[in-house]
Design an enzyme around this catalytic site. Structure first.
Site, mmCIF file in Angstrom:
data_model
loop_
_atom_site.group_PDB
_atom_site.id
_atom_site.type_symbol
_atom_site.label_atom_id
_atom_site.label_comp_id
_atom_site.label_asym_id
_atom_site.label_seq_id
_atom_site.Cartn_x
_atom_site.Cartn_y
_atom_site.Cartn_z
ATOM 1 N N CYS A 1 -5.540 -0.962 -1.708
ATOM 2 C CA CYS A 1 -6.692 -1.649 -2.277
ATOM 3 C C CYS A 1 -7.450 -1.058 -3.387
ATOM 4 C CB CYS A 1 -7.630 -2.410 -1.167
ATOM 5 S SG CYS A 1 -6.432 -3.428 0.015
ATOM 6 N N CYS B 1 0.788 -1.312 -0.138
ATOM 7 C CA CYS B 1 0.014 -0.035 -0.126
ATOM 8 C C CYS B 1 0.934 1.358 0.000
ATOM 9 C CB CYS B 1 -0.846 -0.134 1.158
ATOM 10 S SG CYS B 1 -1.809 -1.656 1.372
ATOM 11 N N CYS C 1 -2.311 3.285 2.823
ATOM 12 C CA CYS C 1 -3.226 2.033 3.435
ATOM 13 C C CYS C 1 -4.268 2.666 4.505
ATOM 14 C CB CYS C 1 -2.429 1.170 4.181
ATOM 15 S SG CYS C 1 -1.508 1.354 5.625
ATOM 16 N N ASP C 2 -5.141 2.053 4.765
ATOM 17 C CA ASP C 2 -6.597 2.678 5.334
ATOM 18 C C ASP C 2 -6.203 3.801 6.401
ATOM 19 O OD1 ASP C 2 -7.703 0.754 3.739
ATOM 20 O OD2 ASP C 2 -8.733 -0.383 5.168
ATOM 21 N N LYS C 3 -5.715 3.386 7.481
ATOM 22 C CA LYS C 3 -5.813 4.257 8.622
ATOM 23 C C LYS C 3 -4.878 5.434 8.408
ATOM 24 C CE LYS C 3 -8.679 1.265 9.974
ATOM 25 N NZ LYS C 3 -8.424 0.622 9.020
ATOM 26 N N SER D 1 -14.301 -4.033 6.847
ATOM 27 C CA SER D 1 -13.181 -3.631 5.684
ATOM 28 C C SER D 1 -14.163 -2.745 4.560
ATOM 29 C CB SER D 1 -12.680 -4.709 4.853
ATOM 30 O OG SER D 1 -12.162 -4.397 3.580
ATOM 31 N N GLU E 1 -11.900 -5.153 12.060
ATOM 32 C CA GLU E 1 -12.688 -5.647 10.993
ATOM 33 C C GLU E 1 -13.252 -7.069 10.778
ATOM 34 O OE1 GLU E 1 -10.782 -2.116 7.892
ATOM 35 O OE2 GLU E 1 -10.538 -4.380 7.321
ATOM 36 N N ASP F 1 -4.295 -3.655 7.011
ATOM 37 C CA ASP F 1 -5.817 -4.411 7.599
ATOM 38 C C ASP F 1 -5.861 -5.963 7.031
ATOM 39 O OD1 ASP F 1 -5.895 -1.907 8.933
ATOM 40 O OD2 ASP F 1 -7.932 -1.630 8.008
#
Length: 568
Positions: free
Chosen positions: A204, A52, A125-127, A480, A454, A84
């Site tokens: 992603c 990521c 990435c996500d966070k 997610s 998640e 994640d």
């Protein structure tokens, strides 16, 4: 009076008393000429454990090139990231949401400690994405944020298989687990998906959490229009990073700070963008947390109010057809914005870091002829937005459901209660979940988890087992952005705080009514009260370290699961 571009850093470097600071900078390779320039932080999350964020070092260099060209001295800052996808289904997933707080805290500390004049934050990435936006609100020094971009989609190499014709994303890797465990694909196809779902660098590739938040922050006005849309390895990604470097210097010279740009209406624009793209349920948590750090009042009900009037116009994975790189080729978030402006659903006069309003930015963007990703208003995929907020006797403080791609509004079925994610996954894998069941996973909230894991391993297993259309799932944990199905998360109060979900027993009838925004169990108030009166709080899972500290500090999901709420 003109704004001093060295409004912070003069205190660090000017005068005889600051010789030690200058000496330390020179040891790090900086010159006298560098030290007398504005000091600009370039904060990123490069880490060698995931695809990521793999391009962050290169993007940071290009941002720094732009800063130098515009007369600033860039100072590189690196912080952590938790993946994640890799930690899903494991104890390690408890660290993911916690990392959002650690990232924003760490960048804030460096920027305050080294009295930086301005900052560009890079996320992947996500966070990392909400964290790098939240810090802009906390610091309120001139700055902007850049998303490092989506991964390309993959392709299976073997023809005539279940997954052969799909543009693979991480979602397919999750669902292949369920398909393999259910005997729907063989080991060869399972390995084929694993080998090709993630072909290179980037986050992603659907409208999962990373791309949802990246597009939301463009609509919020803290990312330059079109920069976040560009995929990770697209040839122009370095150019947009350079542009971020030159632009932050213009913001600094003009004294324009994030809080001077962002308003409540800006947040409503961001929420509208999330709803129109069928975005991740995590957007609720992260936008609430971001609003908190920007000092803007925002509540759960704002999301539902906006969802009720916002059509879904982007046909995006995980529930739709297209991937994030395809949305970029279709004109990106600006084309979504054109639809929303035409429908009168955006506040066009809100400012952005570009120096133009969001309406001006959207109007100036081109829409490629013949694109099919973003639908005309007359062909909207759903008349209402992709998320809804439910309440009821199981969620008096609210909960979140993703409704984009859903064909039903009501589910009524027996509860199958599990005390953690692992128990539920093993039950699905063993074939013990039946059509019409309501899978209940509790003690996975911000405190009970801790860390609000998640449930992607579970939801992927449900889909892979062919139960996605017939089984519902409710949890005080979260999902997610790659999740699809009739699933509800963020239940408040959580089980660990004596929420009603803690009173559920196997066989209780759970009723989900999306149209009426209800999540209930067929029990009377007296029955629920009797069960909860006998409830005993579980012992904390962690008593030392960062997770124990998080448990003591974290708020509930309805205010973003933040750790810096005022005392009292």
């Amino acid at each position: 009076m003109s704004f001093d571009p060295r409004h912070k850093s003069r205190t660090m470097f000017e005068g005889p008393d600051r010789a030690v600071a200058r000496a330390m900078m020179k040891a790090a390779g900086f010159t006298d000429d560098d030290i007398v320039k504005p000091q600009i932080g370039v904060a990123h999350c490069w880490i060698g454990t995931m695809p990521c964020n793999l391009n962050h070092r290169e993007l940071a260099q290009r941002v720094m090139d732009g800063i130098r060209a515009a007369g600033g001295n860039p100072v590189e800052i690196n912080t952590i990231a938790i993946n994640d996808g890799m930690t899903t289904g494991l104890e390690g997933m408890k660290t993911s949401l916690v990392s959002r707080e650690v990232i924003v805290d760490s960048v804030e500390l460096v920027a305050r400690g080294h009295v930086l004049d301005a900052i560009v934050t890079i996320s992947g990435c996500d966070k990392t994405i909400p964290a790098m936006a939240m810090v802009l609100g906390r610091l309120d020094i001139p700055g902007l944020t850049l998303y490092s971009g989506s991964i390309a989609s993959g392709r299976c190499h073997k023809p005539n298989r279940v997954f052969a014709d799909r543009k693979l994303t991480i979602q397919d890797a999750y669902e292949s687990i369920g398909a393999f465990n259910a005997g729907r694909i063989d080991a060869e196809e399972f390995k084929d998906v694993e080998d090709h779902a993630c072909p290179a660098a980037g986050a992603c590739g659907g409208q999962f959490t990373a791309n949802t938040m990246a597009t939301a922050y463009e609509m919020l006005g803290i990312s330059m229009r079109g920069t976040n849309d560009v995929p990770a390895l697209h040839p122009s990604k370095g150019d947009v990073a350079y542009a971020c470097g030159t632009r932050v210097m213009e913001l600094l010279k003009a004294g324009i700070t994030p809080r001077s740009l962002v308003t409540r209406r800006s947040f409503e624009n961001a929420i509208t963008g999330v709803m129109a793209t069928g975005g991740s349920t995590n957007a609720v948590l992260h936008l609430l947390a971001t609003a908190h750090d920007f000092g803007v009042e925002l509540a759960l009900d704002d999301f539902d109010r906006i969802s009720r009037k916002t059509p879904v116009v982007a046909d995006m994975r995980p529930w739709g057809t297209y991937t994030a790189p395809e949305m970029f080729e279709a004109g990106g978030m600006a084309v979504v914005g054109k639809r929303l402006l035409a429908a009168g659903l955006l506040s066009p006069d809100e400012k952005t870091v570009s120096g133009r309003t969001i309406g001006e930015e959207i109007t100036a963007a081109a829409e490629p002829a013949g694109q099919d990703v973003i639908k005309p208003l007359a062909q909207a995929l759903k008349p209402e937005g992709g998320l809804a907020i439910l309440r009821g006797n199981l969620a008096p403080g609210g909960c979140v459901i993703k409704v984009s791609g859903q064909k039903k509004d009501v589910h009524r079925g027996p509860a199958r209660v599990f005390e953690n994610e692992e128990e539920a996954f093993h039950a699905i894998k063993a074939g013990r979940i039946r059509p019409n069941d309501v899978v209940v996973i509790r003690y996975e909230g911000p405190i009970g988890g801790p860390g609000m894991r998640e449930m992607q391993l579970v939801t992927g297993a449900i889909q892979g087992a062919g139960l996605g259309e017939t089984v519902a799932l409710i949890t005080d944990g979260r999902f997610s952005g790659a999740t699809r199905g009739f699933v509800i998360g963020h239940i408040v109060p959580e089980a660990a705080k004596r929420g009603p979900i803690a009173a559920l027993r196997d066989g209780d009838t759970v009723v989900i009514d999306v149209e009426n925004r209800r999540l209930d169990v067929d029990l009377t108030d007296a029955q629920l009260a009797e069960r909860l009166a006998a409830w005993k709080a579980p012992a904390p899972r962690y008593t030392t370290g960062v997770l124990a500290k998080y448990t003591r500090l974290v708020s509930d999901a309805s205010v973003g699961a933040v750790t810096d709420l005022p005392a009292g």
